[in-house]
Scaffold this motif. Structure first.
Motif, PDB file in Angstrom:
ATOM      1  N   GLU A   1      -2.392   3.694  -5.369  1.00  0.00           N
ATOM      2  CA  GLU A   1      -2.095   3.051  -6.670  1.00  0.00           C
ATOM      3  C   GLU A   1      -0.629   3.193  -7.060  1.00  0.00           C
ATOM      4  O   GLU A   1      -0.053   2.312  -7.689  1.00  0.00           O
ATOM      5  N   ILE A   2      -0.035   4.309  -6.687  1.00  0.00           N
ATOM      6  CA  ILE A   2       1.356   4.565  -7.066  1.00  0.00           C
ATOM      7  C   ILE A   2       2.313   3.519  -6.454  1.00  0.00           C
ATOM      8  O   ILE A   2       3.406   3.279  -6.954  1.00  0.00           O
ATOM      9  N   ASP A   3       1.859   2.876  -5.380  1.00  0.00           N
ATOM     10  CA  ASP A   3       2.706   1.888  -4.679  1.00  0.00           C
ATOM     11  C   ASP A   3       2.629   0.498  -5.310  1.00  0.00           C
ATOM     12  O   ASP A   3       3.350  -0.414  -4.876  1.00  0.00           O
ATOM     13  N   ILE A   4       1.740   0.303  -6.277  1.00  0.00           N
ATOM     14  CA  ILE A   4       1.454  -1.061  -6.743  1.00  0.00           C
ATOM     15  C   ILE A   4       2.700  -1.815  -7.219  1.00  0.00           C
ATOM     16  O   ILE A   4       2.905  -2.970  -6.823  1.00  0.00           O
ATOM     17  N   PRO A   5       3.593  -1.213  -8.013  1.00  0.00           N
ATOM     18  CA  PRO A   5       4.764  -1.995  -8.445  1.00  0.00           C
ATOM     19  C   PRO A   5       5.597  -2.493  -7.265  1.00  0.00           C
ATOM     20  O   PRO A   5       6.072  -3.638  -7.276  1.00  0.00           O
ATOM     21  N   LEU A   6       5.738  -1.661  -6.243  1.00  0.00           N
ATOM     22  CA  LEU A   6       6.543  -2.074  -5.080  1.00  0.00           C
ATOM     23  C   LEU A   6       5.811  -3.116  -4.237  1.00  0.00           C
ATOM     24  O   LEU A   6       6.430  -4.038  -3.695  1.00  0.00           O
ATOM     25  N   ILE A   7       4.498  -2.976  -4.166  1.00  0.00           N
ATOM     26  CA  ILE A   7       3.714  -3.994  -3.444  1.00  0.00           C
ATOM     27  C   ILE A   7       3.875  -5.338  -4.159  1.00  0.00           C
ATOM     28  O   ILE A   7       4.079  -6.384  -3.527  1.00  0.00           O
ATOM     29  N   LEU A   8       3.812  -5.314  -5.496  1.00  0.00           N
ATOM     30  CA  LEU A   8       3.985  -6.569  -6.255  1.00  0.00           C
ATOM     31  C   LEU A   8       5.353  -7.177  -5.963  1.00  0.00           C
ATOM     32  O   LEU A   8       5.472  -8.387  -5.751  1.00  0.00           O
ATOM     33  N   GLY A   9       6.399  -6.333  -5.911  1.00  0.00           N
ATOM     34  CA  GLY A   9       7.748  -6.818  -5.606  1.00  0.00           C
ATOM     35  C   GLY A   9       7.797  -7.487  -4.242  1.00  0.00           C
ATOM     36  O   GLY A   9       8.385  -8.557  -4.078  1.00  0.00           O
ATOM     37  N   LEU A  10       7.132  -6.870  -3.259  1.00  0.00           N
ATOM     38  CA  LEU A  10       7.124  -7.440  -1.904  1.00  0.00           C
ATOM     39  C   LEU A  10       6.377  -8.779  -1.886  1.00  0.00           C
ATOM     40  O   LEU A  10       6.774  -9.717  -1.200  1.00  0.00           O
TER      41      LEU A  10
ATOM     42  N   LYS B   1       2.747 -14.754 -17.743  1.00  0.00           N
ATOM     43  CA  LYS B   1       2.449 -14.236 -19.081  1.00  0.00           C
ATOM     44  C   LYS B   1       2.371 -12.713 -19.000  1.00  0.00           C
ATOM     45  O   LYS B   1       2.199 -12.159 -17.917  1.00  0.00           O
ATOM     46  N   ASP B   2       2.478 -12.072 -20.195  1.00  0.00           N
ATOM     47  CA  ASP B   2       2.477 -10.605 -20.230  1.00  0.00           C
ATOM     48  C   ASP B   2       1.276 -10.012 -19.496  1.00  0.00           C
ATOM     49  O   ASP B   2       1.405  -9.062 -18.740  1.00  0.00           O
ATOM     50  N   HIS B   3       0.084 -10.606 -19.730  1.00  0.00           N
ATOM     51  CA  HIS B   3      -1.109  -9.977 -19.152  1.00  0.00           C
ATOM     52  C   HIS B   3      -1.241 -10.237 -17.649  1.00  0.00           C
ATOM     53  O   HIS B   3      -2.063  -9.633 -16.979  1.00  0.00           O
ATOM     54  N   ASP B   4      -0.411 -11.130 -17.105  1.00  0.00           N
ATOM     55  CA  ASP B   4      -0.497 -11.409 -15.661  1.00  0.00           C
ATOM     56  C   ASP B   4      -0.220 -10.156 -14.828  1.00  0.00           C
ATOM     57  O   ASP B   4      -0.865  -9.923 -13.805  1.00  0.00           O
ATOM     58  N   VAL B   5       0.757  -9.350 -15.259  1.00  0.00           N
ATOM     59  CA  VAL B   5       1.093  -8.149 -14.483  1.00  0.00           C
ATOM     60  C   VAL B   5      -0.130  -7.232 -14.409  1.00  0.00           C
ATOM     61  O   VAL B   5      -0.471  -6.706 -13.346  1.00  0.00           O
ATOM     62  N   ASP B   6      -0.797  -7.079 -15.568  1.00  0.00           N
ATOM     63  CA  ASP B   6      -2.009  -6.243 -15.593  1.00  0.00           C
ATOM     64  C   ASP B   6      -3.067  -6.794 -14.651  1.00  0.00           C
ATOM     65  O   ASP B   6      -3.734  -6.044 -13.926  1.00  0.00           O
ATOM     66  N   THR B   7      -3.221  -8.129 -14.697  1.00  0.00           N
ATOM     67  CA  THR B   7      -4.224  -8.760 -13.831  1.00  0.00           C
ATOM     68  C   THR B   7      -3.889  -8.492 -12.373  1.00  0.00           C
ATOM     69  O   THR B   7      -4.761  -8.094 -11.582  1.00  0.00           O
ATOM     70  N   PHE B   8      -2.618  -8.681 -11.988  1.00  0.00           N
ATOM     71  CA  PHE B   8      -2.220  -8.457 -10.594  1.00  0.00           C
ATOM     72  C   PHE B   8      -2.463  -6.991 -10.202  1.00  0.00           C
ATOM     73  O   PHE B   8      -2.942  -6.692  -9.112  1.00  0.00           O
ATOM     74  N   ARG B   9      -2.122  -6.089 -11.129  1.00  0.00           N
ATOM     75  CA  ARG B   9      -2.313  -4.656 -10.844  1.00  0.00           C
ATOM     76  C   ARG B   9      -3.785  -4.354 -10.581  1.00  0.00           C
ATOM     77  O   ARG B   9      -4.135  -3.628  -9.655  1.00  0.00           O
TER      78      ARG B   9
ATOM     79  N   SER C   1       4.955   0.361   4.828  1.00  0.00           N
ATOM     80  CA  SER C   1       5.917   1.031   5.711  1.00  0.00           C
ATOM     81  C   SER C   1       6.921   1.742   4.822  1.00  0.00           C
ATOM     82  O   SER C   1       7.439   1.161   3.850  1.00  0.00           O
ATOM     83  N   VAL C   2       7.161   3.000   5.141  1.00  0.00           N
ATOM     84  CA  VAL C   2       7.987   3.842   4.271  1.00  0.00           C
ATOM     85  C   VAL C   2       9.227   4.285   5.042  1.00  0.00           C
ATOM     86  O   VAL C   2       9.118   4.817   6.158  1.00  0.00           O
ATOM     87  N   PHE C   3      10.388   4.043   4.459  1.00  0.00           N
ATOM     88  CA  PHE C   3      11.655   4.376   5.092  1.00  0.00           C
ATOM     89  C   PHE C   3      12.120   5.735   4.591  1.00  0.00           C
ATOM     90  O   PHE C   3      12.155   5.974   3.376  1.00  0.00           O
ATOM     91  N   ASP C   4      12.490   6.624   5.511  1.00  0.00           N
ATOM     92  CA  ASP C   4      12.995   7.957   5.154  1.00  0.00           C
ATOM     93  C   ASP C   4      12.076   8.698   4.186  1.00  0.00           C
ATOM     94  O   ASP C   4      12.555   9.386   3.263  1.00  0.00           O
ATOM     95  N   ASP C   5      10.763   8.537   4.355  1.00  0.00           N
ATOM     96  CA  ASP C   5       9.755   9.221   3.519  1.00  0.00           C
ATOM     97  C   ASP C   5       9.816   8.848   2.050  1.00  0.00           C
ATOM     98  O   ASP C   5       9.235   9.529   1.203  1.00  0.00           O
ATOM     99  N   MET C   6      10.560   7.816   1.683  1.00  0.00           N
ATOM    100  CA  MET C   6      10.749   7.535   0.255  1.00  0.00           C
ATOM    101  C   MET C   6      10.504   6.081  -0.112  1.00  0.00           C
ATOM    102  O   MET C   6       9.708   5.751  -0.970  1.00  0.00           O
ATOM    103  N   LYS C   7      11.215   5.211   0.550  1.00  0.00           N
ATOM    104  CA  LYS C   7      11.310   3.833   0.064  1.00  0.00           C
ATOM    105  C   LYS C   7      10.320   2.923   0.805  1.00  0.00           C
ATOM    106  O   LYS C   7      10.294   2.914   2.038  1.00  0.00           O
ATOM    107  N   ILE C   8       9.538   2.190   0.042  1.00  0.00           N
ATOM    108  CA  ILE C   8       8.612   1.243   0.665  1.00  0.00           C
ATOM    109  C   ILE C   8       9.376  -0.025   1.029  1.00  0.00           C
ATOM    110  O   ILE C   8       9.997  -0.657   0.173  1.00  0.00           O
TER     111      ILE C   8
END
Ligand SMILES: CC(C)(COP(=O)(O)OP(=O)(O)OC[C@H]1O[C@@H](n2cnc3c(N)ncnc32)[C@H](O)[C@@H]1OP(=O)(O)O)[C@@H](O)C(=O)NCCC(=O)NCCS
Length: 150
Positions: A11-20, A31-39, A56-63
């Motif tokens: 779950e902690i990866d969700i914002p980065l997954i959305l970005g990808l 709309k505002d609620h779209d982010v919640d829906t996607f999450r 895939s995680v680069f240097d143990d940190m960055k997705i």
């Protein structure tokens, strides 16, 4: 790339997954609620045993990449088919073997689950990706037809 590892998404990866996914050209929230829906959709995906997301995680940190997969029953097979709806690597990290690592991880999982095949679709415009898949041993085996209802 030795400094890239592949792991199950959480779950902690969700914002980065959305970005990808936005990088992949998937719809951005209107709309505002779209982010919640996607999450919520991604959370459901993560908790569904018929689905899986790897990052895939680069240097143990960055997705820097992700792949999603679904395990589909077919009417005429007693084993599942792995379908890959999304695969994307951040542009800056492309062509360094990360996409291949993600696909190879999918293939390993498909073999573990005794799937009879791995299948995916790739838009007509993604000619580079078509070469990538062919290079990894995928065959172009079908036409894909879409009827948009939006
Ligand atoms: C397609 C994508 C996932 C590939 O990931 P990548 O990390 O750039 O690819 P890799 O570096 O792992 O390439 C693996 C192999 O494929 C080969 N390859 C990659 N692109 C290629 C191309 N256009 N033509 C020929 N070979 C190619 C590489 O040379 C490499 O070969 P090697 O293993 O013999 O060294 C990535 O470019 C991407 O995210 N693209 C944008 C989103 C996208 O199109 N996703 C797919 C949606 S269907």
């Amino acid at each position: 790339m030795d400094n890239v590892t592949i792991r199950d998404a959480s779950e902690i990866d969700i914002p980065l997954i959305l970005g990808l996914l936005y990088d992949l050209g998937r719809p951005k929230p209107q709309k505002d609620h779209d982010v919640d829906t996607f999450r919520k959709l991604i959370t459901n995906y993560l908790t569904d045993s018929d689905k899986k997301i790897l990052v895939s995680v680069f240097d143990d940190m960055k997705i820097v990449g992700m792949v999603s997969m679904m395990f589909l029953p077919r009417l005429n097979r007693d084993t599942l088919e792995m379908y890959i709806p999304e695969l994307v690597v951040l542009e800056k990290y492309q062509k360094q073997g990360i996409g291949k690592k993600l696909i190879n991880s999918c293939i390993a999982i498909a073999k573990e689950k005794k799937c009879h095949r791995v299948r995916l679709e790739s838009g007509n415009q993604r000619t580079e990706s078509h070469q990538f898949y062919k290079h990894l041993g995928f065959e172009q085996s079908a036409f894909s037809f879409t009827l948009n209802l939006d």
